[in-house]
Design an enzyme around this catalytic site. Structure first.
Site, short mmCIF file in Angstrom:
data_model
loop_
_atom_site.label_atom_id
_atom_site.label_comp_id
_atom_site.label_asym_id
_atom_site.label_seq_id
_atom_site.Cartn_x
_atom_site.Cartn_y
_atom_site.Cartn_z
N GLN A 177 59.74 71.50 44.13
CA GLN A 177 60.38 71.69 42.83
C GLN A 177 60.13 70.52 41.87
OE1 GLN A 177 64.50 73.10 43.40
NE2 GLN A 177 63.68 75.19 43.44
N MET A 233 59.39 96.94 16.05
CA MET A 233 58.56 96.20 15.09
C MET A 233 57.09 96.28 15.50
SD MET A 233 59.04 94.84 12.22
CE MET A 233 60.49 93.90 11.76
#
Lengths: 178, 600
Positions: free
Chosen positions: B125, B496
Site C-alpha cells: 500500500q 449531456m
C-alpha cells in the site's frame, strides 16, 4: 488564447525558492503540466544556511504566456520571488560547459588553437583527448562546439544558464521572522 | 521559525505524532472529519477513538470523503477535513482533490504513508502520494520529522483557507504517527509565512481606475463568480449593495449562483454555454464588464476571439495567475472580493461624477427586450414529465415549505437544469462540480452539507447515470441518519453525452444509453432508505411533497422525457450571440466547425 497574437520571446527567469524536498518537481511539473517550454534550468542553494535555492529557467513564449508562467510560479507556496531578468534591465547570462574532444595529430593542434581563441581552459588531457572548460553565453558555447565537431567533438556537458542583473540592485527575499 | 519555547526540547514528550495531529486539528477548529481507515492511518484512528472533540464520519469510498468535505466546506465557509490511508486510499482521493482545486474549495486531506524507512521500497500500500497529488492540490507535504507534525498541520490549514482557497495534502508516514512528537501552537496570524503571502488588499489606484470606467459605462455588466462566495457572505451582501448603487445588471457563473439573489430584478440569470439569452447578449454587447471573482472559463466565454468584443474589462481576482490567462483585461485588480467591493462602493460614493443614467435606462430597455424571449420557457403537456418542469416544481415546493434548502448536483443535463430553474437567494446554498465536472459529486457532497446543517433540507439533484458513481454512500447516509434527498431526473441516458451526440455526431448514440438500470426504489430500500417514483406528471408534486416530508434518506426516481435537450446552448466554438434557444433551432449547430468540435 485570446488577443495573444504577440511575438515569441525568450525569457530568463530567476526564482528564489525554499530549499525543500519536492520544490524542483513543483516547478518542473508546472511547466510540463501547463505546456510551457523549458530551454534550460539550473538550481542550487545560494544562501549561507542553505535554506534558499535559486532556480534559473530559460523559457520562451508570447508575452501573455510568459506573464502566465511568472504568475503561476509566484503562486507556488515555497516560492519567495520571481524575477524576469529579460525585463529587469541589463543582465549577465553565463553557462559553463565541459567539452571532450578526441583526436590526434593536427586535430590536437587545431583544437588547442581554437580553445585559446575562445578562452577555453584545458582541464584534462591524454595523448588522444582533451577536456575543455569554458564559460560564456549559450551562443558562444554553441559556436565552440560547432567548430570542434569536425575536429573530434566526443561529449558535451553543459550547466544551462545562470543569470544576474548588472549593478547594485539585488534579488533577495523579503525579511522573514525566521 | 517555529514557536517552540526554549524549554520544550528539555521536557519529556508525552504525545504521539497521531495525538499531535488531532490536537492540531482541534486547535484549527475542526469538528468533523470524513474518512476511511487502513493500515497506515491506524494510529490516527486509535487517537480518534480516545477523544470526543472531533467527530469522524465513515464514508464508503475515499473519493466520497473528499466530496463530503467539499460539501461541508462550501456550505459553511470552513476548511473541510479528510483522512484516508496510504496507497489506494490516497489514489481514490485524487479525483476529489482535483475537484476541490478546480473549484477553489478549502480542504486538508491527511493521507497515511508507509514508515519512512520503507518509502521508495514498493512496500505494501505504498504510493508516491505527494508526487501523484502535486498537480491536484494547492500544496502538499510529506512529514519526515516528528518535530514538524504540528507546524505542518497548522500551515496546511493556513494555506488551504487563505488566498485562493484549495486542497492541501499532508502525507504522514506511520512511524511519524507512532513516535512521540512535540506539540507547538499555531503561529499568530500576524506572523507571515516565509514565502507564501497572498495579496488580499486591493491597490486603490486600480479601484479608482475601475470606478472611473464604470461611471462612464453606457452598457455595463457585473459578472460575478465563486470568488465572491469564497470571500464570505459579507462579499455577497456588498455585491448586492454595489449593484443597487450602480444600477448595473448582474449575471452569475455556475460557481457564483447565490452570490446575487435570483429574485432580484437586476439579476440576469446564469451566463455561459447554458446561460440565459439575456445574460449572454449583455456579455456580448456590454461596453464595460466588471468580472468579480470569476476566471473567464471556456464554458463562460465561448469563442474567445468573439468574446465581449466592445468591452473594457475590469477583472478582480484574488489569484494573479487568473488575470490575463484567457482574456486580456484593461484593469486588473488583485485582492479579496469583499475588500474590493467595499473599496469600490466607497470610491463610487466619493466620486462626484454622475453615472450615465440615460444610457443605462436605454440599456435596461434593451435587456428587457431580450428577457422578453423568455429563453427558459418549456411546454409541459401530457403525462410525460419534462425534466425542466421537475426542477421547477421542486424549487417552487421547497420555497413554499420555507425551509433552509441546500442543493447539490451531479454532472450533466440535470446539473444545468438545476442551475437554470432552481433559484438561490443566498450564497453557500449551491454545491456543484463546476471546474472538473465530476460525476458522482452530488451525493457525497450532500452528505457533507447535511452533517454541517442537520436540520436543513439537503437535496442532490441527480441523473440516473451520475448517481451510480457514488451510490455506495447511501449506506453512509443511513448509518448517520442523514435525511438527504436524492432527486433523480431519470431519462435513461447520459443525457449531456446523448445531447452532444445528437447535435454534433449525427445522432449516433455511442454507449450513452443507461442500460440495465437498477430499480431505484428497491435500491433505496435495500440501503434502509425510502424509495419513491413518479412516472407521470400528475404524480410529480405528490412525490416531491412526500420526499420533503420524509425525515430519512430518500431516493425519488423521477422518470422524465428521454430525449429532452438542454437549452439555451452556445454550441462549442461559437460566440455569445450565436446561441441556440431551443428545439427547432438545432440547425444552428450544423455550422459548428471542426475547430469547434474539438472543444469539449
Amino acid at each position: 488564447m485570446a488577443d495573444d497574437s504577440g511575438q515569441f520571446r525568450s525569457a530568463t527567469i530567476a526564482v528564489l525558492v525554499e530549499n525543500e524536498a519536492g520544490v524542483l518537481a513543483r516547478v518542473i511539473g508546472l511547466f510540463s503540466g501547463r505546456g510551457y517550454n523549458i530551454e534550460s534550468l539550473t538550481v542550487a542553494p545560494v544562501d549561507e544556511d542553505r535554506r534558499l535555492s535559486r532556480i534559473t529557467v530559460v523559457t520562451s513564449g508570447t508575452e501573455m504566456v510568459i506573464e502566465q508562467i511568472k504568475a503561476q510560479l509566484d503562486r507556488l507556496v515555497p516560492v519567495h520571488k520571481v524575477s524576469d531578468l529579460s525585463l529587469a534591465g541589463p543582465h549577465l547570462v553565463r553557462e559553463l560547459a565541459l567539452i571532450k574532444v578526441v583526436g590526434s595529430g593536427d586535430h590536437r593542434v587545431e583544437a588547442l588553437r581554437l580553445a585559446d581563441a575562445f578562452r577555453a581552459r584545458v582541464v584534462d588531457a591524454t595523448t588522444e583527448s582533451f577536456v575543455f572548460e569554458m564559460t560564456g553565453n549559450a551562443e558562444k558555447i554553441d559556436a565552440f562546439c560547432a567548430l570542434m565537431r569536425p575536429i573530434g567533438l566526443a561529449e558535451v556537458s553543459r550547466t544551462g544558464a545562470v543569470a544576474i542583473v548588472r549593478g547594485s540592485s539585488a534579488l533577495t527575499v523579503q525579511s522573514h521572522n525566521g | 521559525m517555529s514557536a517552540t519555547s526554549p524549554h520544550a526540547a528539555t521536557q519529556p514528550l508525552t504525545m504521539s505524532g497521531a495525538e499531535v495531529v488531532l490536537r492540531a486539528l482541534k486547535d484549527q477548529g475542526v469538528e468533523v472529519i470524513f474518512g476511511y481507515p487502513g493500515g497506515a492511518v491506524l494510529p490516527i484512528y486509535d487517537a480518534i477513538f480516545q477523544q470526543n472533540a472531533i467527530r469522524h464520519i465513515l464514508v464508503r469510498h475515499e473519493q466520497a470523503a473528499v466530496h463530503a468535505a467539499e460539501g461541508y466546506a462550501r456550505s459553511t465557509g470552513k476548511v473541510g477535513c479528510v483522512l484516508v490511508t496510504s496507497g489506494p486510499g490516497a489514489t481514490n482521493a485524487v479525483t476529489g482533490l482535483l475537484d476541490a482545486l478546480m473549484d477553489s474549495i478549502p480542504l486538508v486531506c491527511l493521507t497515511g504513508q508507509v514508515p519512512t524507512h520503507l518509502i521508495g521500497n514498493d512496500a505494501f500500500q505504498e504510493a508516491d502520494t505527494t508526487g501523484i497529488t502535486r498537480p491536484a492540490t494547492k500544496h502538499n507535504y510529506l512529514v519526515k520529522r516528528s518535530e514538524d507534525v504540528a507546524r505542518v498541520v497548522h500551515e496546511a490549514f493556513h494555506v488551504a483557507r487563505s488566498g485562493r482557497p484549495g486542497p492541501v495534502v499532508i502525507d504522514l508516514p506511520k512511524d511519524i504517527l507512532i513516535n512521540k512528537a512535540p506539540y507547538v501552537e499555531a503561529p499568530p496570524a500576524t506572523q507571515p509565512h516565509r514565502s507564501y503571502r497572498p495579496v488580499t488588499t486591493p491597490d486603490m489606484a486600480q479601484i479608482r481606475k475601475a470606478v472611473a470606467l464604470m461611471k462612464q459605462a453606457e452598457r455595463p455588466v457585473i459578472y460575478a463568480g465563486g470568488g465572491v462566495i469564497n470571500s464570505g457572505p459579507e462579499a455577497s451582501r456588498l455585491l448586492g449593495d454595489f449593484a443597487r448603487l450602480t444600477g448595473f445588471p448582474v449575471t452569475n457563473t455556475l460557481m457564483g449562483l447565490g452570490a446575487f439573489p435570483s429574485q432580484d430584478p437586476q439579476f440576469l440569470g446564469m451566463l455561459g454555454m447554458h446561460g440565459t439569452y439575456e445574460a449572454n447578449l449583455v456579455m456580448h454587447g456590454c461596453d464595460v464588464m466588471l468580472n468579480m471573482g470569476a476566471r473567464f472559463d471556456d464554458r463562460v466565454t465561448g469563442k474567445l476571439s468573439h468574446f465581449a468584443p466592445t468591452a473594457k474589462k475590469i477583472h478582480a481576482d484574488i489569484d494573479p495567475s487568473s488575470i490575463n490567462k484567457n482574456v486580456k483585461v484593461d484593469v486588473p485588480i488583485v485582492g479579496d472580493a469583499g475588500q474590493i467591493l467595499a473599496a469600490m462602493i466607497q470610491v463610487w460614493k466619493e466620486d462626484s461624477q454622475p453615472p450615465m443614467r440615460e444610457a443605462l435606462s436605454a440599456w435596461w430597455r434593451q435587456i428587457d427586450e431580450w428577457r422578453g424571449k423568455n429563453c427558459l420557457q418549456y411546454v409541459q403537456q401530457g403525462k410525460i414529465i419534462k425534466p425542466q418542469h421537475a426542477v421547477k416544481r421542486l424549487y417552487e415546493i421547497t420555497r413554499e415549505s420555507g425551509r433552509e434548502t441546500f442543493i447539490t448536483t451531479e454532472v450533466g443535463q440535470h446539473q444545468m437544469w438545476a442551475a437554470q430553474y432552481f433559484g438561490f437567494e443566498k450564497p453557500n446554498r449551491w454545491m456543484t462540480s463546476g471546474g472538473l465536472g465530476t460525476m458522482g459529486y452530488g451525493l457525497p457532497a450532500a452528505m457533507g452539507v447535511q452533517i454541517a446543517h442537520p436540520d436543513a433540507l439537503v437535496i442532490d439533484i441527480a441523473g440516473e447515470a451520475s448517481i451510480l458513481m457514488n451510490i455506495q454512500e447511501m449506506a453512509t447516509l443511513c448509518q448517520y441518519r442523514l435525511p438527504v434527498k436524492v432527486f433523480i431526473l431519470n431519462n435513461e441516458y447520459m443525457g449531456m453525452v446523448r445531447q452532444w451526440q445528437e447535435l454534433l455526431h449525427g445522432g449516433r448514440y455511442s454507449e450513452s444509453y443507461s442500460a440495465a438500470l437498477p430499480d431505484f426504489v428497491k435500491l433505496a430500500e435495500s440501503f434502509h432508505g425510502v424509495g419513491l417514483r413518479a412516472t407521470e406528471e400528475s404524480q410529480l408534486d405528490d412525490v416531491i411533497r412526500e420526499m420533503l416530508a420524509t425525515d430519512r434518506p430518500v431516493i425519488a426516481d423521477i422518470c422524465v422525457a428521454k430525449d429532452e435537450n438542454c437549452f439555451p446552448m452556445i454550441p462549442s466554438g461559437a460566440a455569445h450571440n450565436e446561441m441556440i434557444l431551443g428545439p427547432g433551432q438545432e440547425g444552428g449547430v450544423a455550422g459548428v466547425t471542426d475547430e469547434g468540435k474539438v472543444l469539449v
